[in-house]
Motif scaffolding. Structure first.
Motif, PDB file in Angstrom:
ATOM      1  N   ASN A 296      34.675  40.412  42.849  1.00 15.35           N
ATOM      2  CA  ASN A 296      34.521  41.341  43.969  1.00 15.35           C
ATOM      3  C   ASN A 296      34.200  40.536  45.225  1.00 15.35           C
ATOM      4  O   ASN A 296      33.369  39.633  45.185  1.00 15.35           O
ATOM      5  CB  ASN A 296      33.383  42.332  43.706  1.00 15.35           C
ATOM      6  N   PHE A 297      34.847  40.865  46.329  1.00 15.37           N
ATOM      7  CA  PHE A 297      34.547  40.182  47.588  1.00 15.37           C
ATOM      8  C   PHE A 297      34.915  41.089  48.749  1.00 15.37           C
ATOM      9  O   PHE A 297      35.764  41.961  48.643  1.00 15.37           O
ATOM     10  CB  PHE A 297      35.282  38.847  47.698  1.00 15.37           C
TER      11      PHE A 297
ATOM     12  N   THR B  25      39.922  31.941  40.250  1.00 15.68           N
ATOM     13  CA  THR B  25      39.244  31.789  41.531  1.00 15.68           C
ATOM     14  C   THR B  25      40.008  32.563  42.592  1.00 15.68           C
ATOM     15  O   THR B  25      41.238  32.623  42.570  1.00 15.68           O
ATOM     16  CB  THR B  25      39.153  30.311  41.961  1.00 15.68           C
ATOM     17  N   ALA B  26      39.270  33.155  43.521  1.00 16.76           N
ATOM     18  CA  ALA B  26      39.864  33.892  44.640  1.00 16.76           C
ATOM     19  C   ALA B  26      39.508  33.168  45.924  1.00 16.76           C
ATOM     20  O   ALA B  26      38.364  32.756  46.128  1.00 16.76           O
ATOM     21  CB  ALA B  26      39.349  35.323  44.675  1.00 16.76           C
ATOM     22  N   SER B  27      40.504  32.999  46.799  1.00 18.91           N
ATOM     23  CA  SER B  27      40.307  32.285  48.069  1.00 18.91           C
ATOM     24  C   SER B  27      40.820  33.138  49.215  1.00 18.91           C
ATOM     25  O   SER B  27      41.773  33.905  49.058  1.00 18.91           O
ATOM     26  CB  SER B  27      41.059  30.947  48.058  1.00 18.91           C
ATOM     27  N   ASP B  28      40.194  32.965  50.393  1.00 13.70           N
ATOM     28  CA  ASP B  28      40.629  33.709  51.579  1.00 13.70           C
ATOM     29  C   ASP B  28      41.745  32.933  52.284  1.00 13.70           C
ATOM     30  O   ASP B  28      42.123  31.834  51.855  1.00 13.70           O
ATOM     31  CB  ASP B  28      39.437  33.987  52.490  1.00 13.70           C
TER      32      ASP B  28
ATOM     33  N   GLN C  74      36.542  29.553  49.071  1.00 15.92           N
ATOM     34  CA  GLN C  74      36.466  30.241  47.785  1.00 15.92           C
ATOM     35  C   GLN C  74      35.565  31.464  47.916  1.00 15.92           C
ATOM     36  O   GLN C  74      34.423  31.382  48.346  1.00 15.92           O
ATOM     37  CB  GLN C  74      35.926  29.287  46.728  1.00 15.92           C
ATOM     38  N   LEU C  75      36.087  32.626  47.497  1.00 15.50           N
ATOM     39  CA  LEU C  75      35.347  33.882  47.620  1.00 15.50           C
ATOM     40  C   LEU C  75      34.648  34.279  46.328  1.00 15.50           C
ATOM     41  O   LEU C  75      33.628  34.940  46.352  1.00 15.50           O
ATOM     42  CB  LEU C  75      36.301  35.013  48.024  1.00 15.50           C
ATOM     43  N   GLY C  76      35.226  33.908  45.204  1.00 15.44           N
ATOM     44  CA  GLY C  76      34.640  34.287  43.927  1.00 15.44           C
ATOM     45  C   GLY C  76      35.253  33.498  42.793  1.00 15.44           C
ATOM     46  O   GLY C  76      36.316  32.895  42.934  1.00 15.44           O
ATOM     47  N   ILE C  77      34.549  33.513  41.654  1.00 13.79           N
ATOM     48  CA  ILE C  77      35.014  32.762  40.487  1.00 13.79           C
ATOM     49  C   ILE C  77      34.661  33.565  39.229  1.00 13.79           C
ATOM     50  O   ILE C  77      33.659  34.263  39.196  1.00 13.79           O
ATOM     51  CB  ILE C  77      34.370  31.344  40.444  1.00 13.79           C
ATOM     52  N   SER C  78      35.518  33.471  38.242  1.00  9.58           N
ATOM     53  CA  SER C  78      35.272  34.112  36.950  1.00  9.58           C
ATOM     54  C   SER C  78      35.793  33.184  35.869  1.00  9.58           C
ATOM     55  O   SER C  78      36.908  32.679  35.956  1.00  9.58           O
ATOM     56  CB  SER C  78      35.989  35.460  36.885  1.00  9.58           C
ATOM     57  N   GLN C  79      34.973  32.938  34.850  1.00  8.90           N
ATOM     58  CA  GLN C  79      35.382  32.037  33.772  1.00  8.90           C
ATOM     59  C   GLN C  79      35.069  32.700  32.444  1.00  8.90           C
ATOM     60  O   GLN C  79      34.209  32.271  31.703  1.00  8.90           O
ATOM     61  CB  GLN C  79      34.659  30.703  33.902  1.00  8.90           C
TER      62      GLN C  79
END
Length: 169
Positions: A38-39, A18-21, A26-31
Protein backbone atom coordinates in the motif's frame (compact mmCIF):
# COMPACT_ATOMS: atom_id res chain seq x y z
CA UNK A 1 -0.15 -10.50 -5.09
CA UNK A 2 -0.11 -14.21 -4.46
CA UNK A 3 2.11 -16.98 -5.78
CA UNK A 4 -0.13 -19.63 -7.33
CA UNK A 5 2.44 -22.23 -8.36
CA UNK A 6 6.23 -22.58 -8.27
CA UNK A 7 8.57 -25.06 -9.91
CA UNK A 8 12.32 -25.37 -9.91
CA UNK A 9 15.19 -26.74 -7.89
CA UNK A 10 14.44 -24.88 -4.65
CA UNK A 11 10.67 -24.94 -5.22
CA UNK A 12 10.35 -21.92 -2.92
CA UNK A 13 7.10 -19.98 -3.22
CA UNK A 14 8.50 -16.76 -1.71
CA UNK A 15 8.83 -13.86 -4.11
CA UNK A 16 10.28 -10.38 -3.66
CA UNK A 17 7.98 -7.61 -4.91
CA UNK A 18 8.95 -3.94 -4.88
CA UNK A 19 6.96 -0.88 -5.94
CA UNK A 20 8.69 2.29 -7.18
CA UNK A 21 7.42 5.75 -8.08
CA UNK A 22 8.20 7.57 -11.37
CA UNK A 23 11.40 9.03 -9.85
CA UNK A 24 12.71 5.57 -8.93
CA UNK A 25 12.16 5.84 -5.18
CA UNK A 26 11.06 2.62 -3.53
CA UNK A 27 7.53 2.92 -2.12
CA UNK A 28 7.00 -0.53 -0.66
CA UNK A 29 8.32 -4.07 -0.46
CA UNK A 30 6.77 -7.50 0.10
CA UNK A 31 8.67 -10.77 0.46
CA UNK A 32 6.00 -13.38 1.03
CA UNK A 33 3.86 -15.94 -0.76
CA UNK A 34 0.92 -13.59 -0.26
CA UNK A 35 1.77 -9.92 -0.12
CA UNK A 36 0.23 -6.50 -0.29
CA UNK A 37 1.90 -3.17 -0.93
CA UNK A 38 0.00 0.00 0.00
CA UNK A 39 1.33 3.46 -0.84
CA UNK A 40 0.09 7.00 -1.38
CA UNK A 41 0.64 8.69 -4.73
CA UNK A 42 1.21 12.42 -5.10
CA UNK A 43 2.28 12.67 -8.73
CA UNK A 44 1.28 11.24 -12.09
CA UNK A 45 3.55 8.99 -14.09
CA UNK A 46 4.55 5.39 -14.51
CA UNK A 47 4.75 3.42 -11.28
CA UNK A 48 6.77 0.25 -11.40
CA UNK A 49 6.18 -3.15 -9.78
CA UNK A 50 9.20 -5.46 -9.88
CA UNK A 51 9.02 -9.18 -9.08
CA UNK A 52 12.19 -11.08 -8.19
CA UNK A 53 12.31 -14.88 -8.53
CA UNK A 54 15.82 -15.20 -7.10
CA UNK A 55 14.99 -17.76 -4.39
CA UNK A 56 13.56 -20.21 -6.93
CA UNK A 57 16.43 -21.00 -9.29
CA UNK A 58 15.85 -22.64 -12.68
CA UNK A 59 12.11 -22.60 -12.35
CA UNK A 60 9.05 -20.48 -12.91
CA UNK A 61 6.29 -19.00 -10.82
CA UNK A 62 2.67 -18.35 -11.62
CA UNK A 63 1.79 -15.10 -9.81
CA UNK A 64 -1.70 -13.60 -9.48
CA UNK A 65 -1.72 -9.79 -9.34
CA UNK A 66 -4.64 -7.66 -8.27
CA UNK A 67 -4.55 -3.85 -8.39
CA UNK A 68 -6.87 -1.55 -6.50
CA UNK A 69 -6.95 2.24 -6.54
CA UNK A 70 -8.61 4.30 -3.81
CA UNK A 71 -9.48 7.94 -4.46
CA UNK A 72 -9.76 10.16 -1.42
CA UNK A 73 -10.82 13.76 -1.66
CA UNK A 74 -11.14 13.68 -5.45
CA UNK A 75 -14.24 15.68 -6.41
CA UNK A 76 -15.03 16.18 -10.09
CA UNK A 77 -18.19 18.16 -9.57
CA UNK A 78 -18.06 21.87 -8.97
CA UNK A 79 -19.20 23.05 -5.58
CA UNK A 80 -22.75 24.30 -5.69
CA UNK A 81 -23.90 27.32 -3.75
CA UNK A 82 -25.37 26.69 -0.32
CA UNK A 83 -28.90 27.58 -1.41
CA UNK A 84 -29.10 24.93 -4.10
CA UNK A 85 -27.77 22.27 -1.67
CA UNK A 86 -30.58 23.07 0.73
CA UNK A 87 -33.08 22.45 -2.06
CA UNK A 88 -31.49 19.16 -3.06
CA UNK A 89 -31.16 17.48 0.34
CA UNK A 90 -32.97 14.39 -0.92
CA UNK A 91 -30.70 14.05 -3.94
CA UNK A 92 -27.66 14.55 -1.74
CA UNK A 93 -28.81 11.80 0.63
CA UNK A 94 -29.34 9.48 -2.34
CA UNK A 95 -25.89 10.38 -3.65
CA UNK A 96 -24.26 9.60 -0.28
CA UNK A 97 -26.10 6.26 -0.16
CA UNK A 98 -24.97 5.40 -3.68
CA UNK A 99 -21.35 6.23 -2.84
CA UNK A 100 -21.51 3.98 0.23
CA UNK A 101 -23.03 1.24 -1.90
CA UNK A 102 -20.28 1.64 -4.52
CA UNK A 103 -17.63 1.43 -1.80
CA UNK A 104 -19.18 -1.74 -0.36
CA UNK A 105 -19.43 -3.29 -3.84
CA UNK A 106 -15.80 -2.42 -4.51
CA UNK A 107 -14.72 -4.10 -1.26
CA UNK A 108 -16.85 -7.17 -2.06
CA UNK A 109 -15.17 -7.35 -5.48
CA UNK A 110 -11.76 -7.02 -3.85
CA UNK A 111 -12.43 -9.83 -1.36
CA UNK A 112 -13.86 -11.95 -4.17
CA UNK A 113 -10.60 -11.54 -6.09
CA UNK A 114 -8.58 -12.52 -2.99
CA UNK A 115 -10.77 -15.62 -2.62
CA UNK A 116 -10.14 -16.44 -6.30
CA UNK A 117 -6.39 -16.11 -5.68
CA UNK A 118 -6.54 -18.55 -2.77
CA UNK A 119 -8.74 -20.96 -4.69
CA UNK A 120 -6.35 -20.90 -7.67
CA UNK A 121 -3.39 -21.57 -5.40
CA UNK A 122 -5.20 -24.49 -3.76
CA UNK A 123 -6.20 -25.83 -7.16
CA UNK A 124 -2.59 -25.89 -8.40
CA UNK A 125 -1.48 -27.56 -5.16
CA UNK A 126 -4.17 -30.23 -5.51
CA UNK A 127 -3.22 -30.81 -9.16
CA UNK A 128 0.43 -31.18 -8.19
CA UNK A 129 -0.42 -33.65 -5.40
CA UNK A 130 -2.72 -35.56 -7.77
CA UNK A 131 0.10 -36.04 -10.30
CA UNK A 132 2.52 -37.01 -7.52
CA UNK A 133 0.11 -39.64 -6.13
CA UNK A 134 -0.63 -41.03 -9.60
CA UNK A 135 3.05 -41.48 -10.47
CA UNK A 136 3.85 -43.14 -7.15
CA UNK A 137 0.79 -45.41 -7.44
CA UNK A 138 1.88 -46.48 -10.91
CA UNK A 139 5.46 -47.11 -9.71
CA UNK A 140 4.26 -49.16 -6.73
CA UNK A 141 1.88 -51.17 -8.94
CA UNK A 142 4.77 -51.99 -11.28
CA UNK A 143 6.94 -53.07 -8.33
CA UNK A 144 4.14 -55.32 -7.01
CA UNK A 145 3.58 -56.97 -10.42
CA UNK A 146 7.33 -57.41 -10.93
CA UNK A 147 7.78 -58.99 -7.48
CA UNK A 148 4.89 -61.39 -8.23
CA UNK A 149 6.47 -62.42 -11.52
CA UNK A 150 9.86 -62.94 -9.83
CA UNK A 151 8.29 -65.02 -7.04
CA UNK A 152 6.50 -67.19 -9.56
CA UNK A 153 9.72 -67.66 -11.55
CA UNK A 154 11.75 -68.71 -8.48
CA UNK A 155 9.02 -71.03 -7.21
CA UNK A 156 8.83 -72.79 -10.59
CA UNK A 157 12.59 -73.09 -10.64
CA UNK A 158 12.60 -74.59 -7.13
CA UNK A 159 10.25 -77.41 -8.12
CA UNK A 160 11.71 -77.96 -11.56
CA UNK A 161 13.12 -81.50 -11.83
CA UNK A 162 16.08 -81.89 -14.11
CA UNK A 163 15.96 -85.05 -16.16
CA UNK A 164 19.21 -86.71 -16.98
CA UNK A 165 20.03 -89.66 -19.22
CA UNK A 166 22.04 -91.40 -16.55
CA UNK A 167 20.28 -93.59 -14.00
CA UNK A 168 20.90 -93.02 -10.32
CA UNK A 169 21.25 -95.86 -7.88
Amino acid sequence: LQVQRATGIGNSRNILATASDPNGFQLGISQDTRGQINFLTKETGFYQLCLDNQQNHFGFMHVYLNFGVYYEGFDVENKQPEESKELNNTLEAIEVSIRKLQLHIFHMWRFYNFARMRKGSDSYLLESNYNYVNWWSMAQSCVIVLSGVLQLYFLKRLFNVQTSTRQKC
